[in-house]
Write an enzyme that holds these catalytic residues in place. Sequence first.
Site, PDB file in Angstrom:
ATOM      1  N   CYS A   1      50.039  -6.801  78.278  1.00  0.00           N
ATOM      2  CA  CYS A   1      49.438  -5.463  78.303  1.00  0.00           C
ATOM      3  C   CYS A   1      50.318  -4.590  79.191  1.00  0.00           C
ATOM      4  O   CYS A   1      51.457  -4.958  79.505  1.00  0.00           O
ATOM      5  CB  CYS A   1      47.983  -5.512  78.773  1.00  0.00           C
ATOM      6  SG  CYS A   1      47.772  -6.108  80.469  1.00  0.00           S
TER       7      CYS A   1
ATOM      8  N   ARG B   1      43.749  -6.431  80.890  1.00  0.00           N
ATOM      9  CA  ARG B   1      43.567  -7.058  79.576  1.00  0.00           C
ATOM     10  C   ARG B   1      44.283  -8.393  79.410  1.00  0.00           C
ATOM     11  O   ARG B   1      43.673  -9.373  78.966  1.00  0.00           O
ATOM     12  CB  ARG B   1      44.016  -6.088  78.463  1.00  0.00           C
ATOM     13  CG  ARG B   1      43.126  -4.857  78.362  1.00  0.00           C
ATOM     14  CD  ARG B   1      43.786  -3.787  77.520  1.00  0.00           C
ATOM     15  NE  ARG B   1      44.936  -3.204  78.206  1.00  0.00           N
ATOM     16  CZ  ARG B   1      45.775  -2.328  77.663  1.00  0.00           C
ATOM     17  NH1 ARG B   1      45.589  -1.938  76.411  1.00  0.00           N
ATOM     18  NH2 ARG B   1      46.772  -1.835  78.367  1.00  0.00           N
TER      19      ARG B   1
ATOM     20  N   ASP C   1      42.746   0.206  76.805  1.00  0.00           N
ATOM     21  CA  ASP C   1      42.969   0.062  78.245  1.00  0.00           C
ATOM     22  C   ASP C   1      41.693   0.468  78.992  1.00  0.00           C
ATOM     23  O   ASP C   1      41.235   1.599  78.869  1.00  0.00           O
ATOM     24  CB  ASP C   1      44.128   0.996  78.618  1.00  0.00           C
ATOM     25  CG  ASP C   1      44.576   0.810  80.053  1.00  0.00           C
ATOM     26  OD1 ASP C   1      43.852   0.179  80.828  1.00  0.00           O
ATOM     27  OD2 ASP C   1      45.672   1.314  80.368  1.00  0.00           O
TER      28      ASP C   1
HETATM   29  P1  4NP Z   1      46.127  -3.341  81.813  1.00  0.00           P
HETATM   30  O1  4NP Z   1      45.498  -2.033  82.517  1.00  0.00           O
HETATM   31  O2  4NP Z   1      47.355  -2.898  81.048  1.00  0.00           O
HETATM   32  O3  4NP Z   1      45.046  -3.815  80.922  1.00  0.00           O
HETATM   33  O4  4NP Z   1      46.465  -4.292  82.946  1.00  0.00           O
HETATM   34  C1  4NP Z   1      46.283  -1.199  83.334  1.00  0.00           C
HETATM   35  C2  4NP Z   1      46.406  -1.482  84.657  1.00  0.00           C
HETATM   36  C3  4NP Z   1      47.176  -0.662  85.484  1.00  0.00           C
HETATM   37  C4  4NP Z   1      47.815   0.420  84.945  1.00  0.00           C
HETATM   38  C5  4NP Z   1      47.702   0.699  83.608  1.00  0.00           C
HETATM   39  C6  4NP Z   1      46.933  -0.115  82.795  1.00  0.00           C
HETATM   40  N1  4NP Z   1      48.575   1.271  85.786  1.00  0.00           N
HETATM   41  O5  4NP Z   1      49.131   2.251  85.276  1.00  0.00           O
HETATM   42  O6  4NP Z   1      48.682   1.016  86.988  1.00  0.00           O
END
Ligand code: 4NP
Length: 166
Positions: free
Chosen positions: A15, A21, A133
């Site tokens: 992800c 995720r 997300d």
């Molecule tokens: P993930 O969610 O891709 O599901 O881990 C996110 C976690 C952090 C960030 C973006 C998406 N971020 O930009 O810090």
Amino acid sequence: MEIKKGQKYKILFVCLGNICRSPAAQGVMEQIIEEEHLGDLIEVDSAGILGYHSGELPDKRMRVHARMRGLELTHRSRQVKHEDFEKFDKIIGMDDANLDDLKDIAFTLEESKKIVGISKYFRLHKGHDCIPDPYYGGSEGFENVLDLLDDACRTIADEIKENKQL
Ligand code: 4NP
């Protein structure tokens, strides 16, 4: 791809941040592997397109929602790297942006062919085309992640059991 005798099928979930995720995907898949005694057949890891959260545990909210389903998420965030395309048989992205970014990291056609969107494995959620997300949303987003992952990971386990091409 056939599972070769004595070799595990290696899956990498990817992800954006590797704190919501994909570590949840890893946890859900590992729980199914344990429940169904598939440890000799499948190996799982997760990684993020970004390295901002490297070394961190999953987001607290993701861990709380996972724990409510009996899952303890202990993966430490790491960034995806090109060598992952050599090690893993399948690299599963959570949304279209992940897939585009992964295609940029792959060198060869053979490596690109390892990339697949998680929605391919939705059976109970066929109308959905990604795992959204949850980072900037509320608790329902985290529950949605776990519902979609449970659906997809059960399909993956079933397909590996049937030794089908994933
Ligand atoms: P993930 O969610 O891709 O599901 O881990 C996110 C976690 C952090 C960030 C973006 C998406 N971020 O930009 O810090």
